[in-house]
Design a protein around this motif. Structure first.
Motif, PDB file in Angstrom:
ATOM      1  N   ARG A  45       0.336   3.825   6.987  1.00 41.12           N
ATOM      2  CA  ARG A  45       0.577   2.597   6.220  1.00 41.12           C
ATOM      3  C   ARG A  45      -0.467   1.519   6.503  1.00 41.12           C
ATOM      4  N   CYS A  46      -0.597   0.591   5.588  1.00 41.77           N
ATOM      5  CA  CYS A  46      -1.474  -0.563   5.798  1.00 41.77           C
ATOM      6  C   CYS A  46      -0.886  -1.390   6.943  1.00 41.77           C
ATOM      7  N   GLN A  98      -8.609  -5.902   1.686  1.00 38.73           N
ATOM      8  CA  GLN A  98      -8.490  -5.048   2.871  1.00 38.73           C
ATOM      9  C   GLN A  98      -7.431  -3.961   2.697  1.00 38.73           C
ATOM     10  N   LEU A  99      -6.613  -4.095   1.695  1.00 42.44           N
ATOM     11  CA  LEU A  99      -5.541  -3.105   1.463  1.00 42.44           C
ATOM     12  C   LEU A  99      -6.164  -1.736   1.194  1.00 42.44           C
ATOM     13  N   ARG A 100      -5.711  -0.749   1.941  1.00 38.55           N
ATOM     14  CA  ARG A 100      -6.146   0.627   1.680  1.00 38.55           C
ATOM     15  C   ARG A 100      -4.907   1.523   1.722  1.00 38.55           C
ATOM     16  N   TYR A 101      -4.929   2.535   0.862  1.00 39.59           N
ATOM     17  CA  TYR A 101      -3.813   3.486   0.800  1.00 39.59           C
ATOM     18  C   TYR A 101      -4.040   4.580   1.837  1.00 39.59           C
ATOM     19  N   SER A 102      -3.086   5.483   1.922  1.00 39.46           N
ATOM     20  CA  SER A 102      -3.275   6.675   2.758  1.00 39.46           C
ATOM     21  C   SER A 102      -3.210   7.888   1.832  1.00 39.46           C
ATOM     22  N   ALA A 116       0.814  -1.215   0.000  1.00 34.80           N
ATOM     23  CA  ALA A 116       0.000   0.000   0.000  1.00 34.80           C
ATOM     24  C   ALA A 116       0.851   1.271   0.000  1.00 34.80           C
ATOM     25  N   CYS A 126       0.024  -9.471  -2.088  1.00 41.18           N
ATOM     26  CA  CYS A 126      -0.718  -9.013  -0.907  1.00 41.18           C
ATOM     27  C   CYS A 126      -1.633 -10.143  -0.410  1.00 41.18           C
ATOM     28  N   CYS A 186       4.460  -7.021   6.009  1.00 49.33           N
ATOM     29  CA  CYS A 186       3.808  -7.062   4.698  1.00 49.33           C
ATOM     30  C   CYS A 186       4.476  -8.106   3.791  1.00 49.33           C
ATOM     31  N   ASP A 218      -9.426   2.382  11.884  1.00 48.39           N
ATOM     32  CA  ASP A 218      -9.495   1.657  10.601  1.00 48.39           C
ATOM     33  C   ASP A 218     -10.769   0.821  10.531  1.00 48.39           C
TER      34      ASP A 218
END
Ligand code: SF4
Length: 201
Positions: free
Chosen positions: A122-123, A142-146, A43, A137, A129, A102
């Motif tokens: 960060r994820c 469930q991966l989300r960026y910021s 991510a 992944c 990771c 989250d």
């Protein structure tokens, strides 16, 4: 967490085209190169796609600021701080806050079709990771960026949209820390979703 850590939250709605004033990927993804997570988390940068493609499909952004007052800690955390475990305490608070935040944001995303959450950093789904081992992944759903990882100036967003000035530690404990998350959406989000979220923290 809300039993012992004083905090407050703000949520501000802004059209995506206005938020793009703060989108400077060349500069801010460039800063990621100095981070220990660069190229270690799926991510986080570098990416094999243009981050603008994560932004353009949406009409609205909801910017969520969570302000955690570090100078008002009590109990065990204050004791640890007094014993000079500043980095450990700040990290523990960050991890606890992210775990709750989250999950709450994902609950909103699940209720609101056509929306996508951006976490305040960060994820953290996995302890390590899979990217570090050149594996795909583990939880792509469930991966989300910021905001920062896709190229936004989060410090300025915090200051101008949330009216929260970010403080930097420089060796001693700052008065507070700010976590900035977001939800991108194609329609206005039902405010009962996030007012409940704010009230229960
Ligand atoms: S879900 Fe796990 S494997 Fe995927 S980006 Fe997040 S930490 Fe890495």
């Amino acid at each position: 967490m809300n039993q012992c850590i004083p905090f407050e939250h703000k949520i501000k709605e802004i059209p995506i085209n206005k938020l793009k004033k703060y989108y400077k990927p060349k500069i801010f993804i460039g800063f990621c190169k100095d981070c220990k997570y660069y190229n270690k988390i799926w991510a986080c940068p570098p990416y094999d796609f243009e981050t603008v493609d994560l932004i353009d499909p949406y009409k609205y952004a909801y910017i969520i600021g969570s302000k955690i007052y570090l100078n008002k800690l009590n109990g065990k955390l204050k004791e640890l701080l007094n014993n000079d475990h500043v980095e450990f305490v700040v990290n523990e608070i960050y991890k606890s806050a992210r775990a709750v935040l989250d999950q709450e944001l994902m609950n909103i995303e699940n209720k609101e079709s056509d929306s996508k959450v951006l976490f305040a950093g960060r994820c953290m789904m996995c302890d390590i990771c899979a990217k570090g081992n050149n594996k795909p992944c583990i939880y792509p759903d469930q991966l989300r960026y910021s905001l920062e990882s896709i190229g936004f100036d989060v410090s300025l967003i915090s200051e101008e949209i949330l009216e929260y000035k970010m403080l930097w530690s420089s060796g001693k404990l700052p008065e507070y820390m700010i976590l900035v998350s977001a939800i991108f959406s194609n329609k206005a989000i039902d405010d009962s979703y996030y007012s409940t979220f704010i009230d229960q923290w």
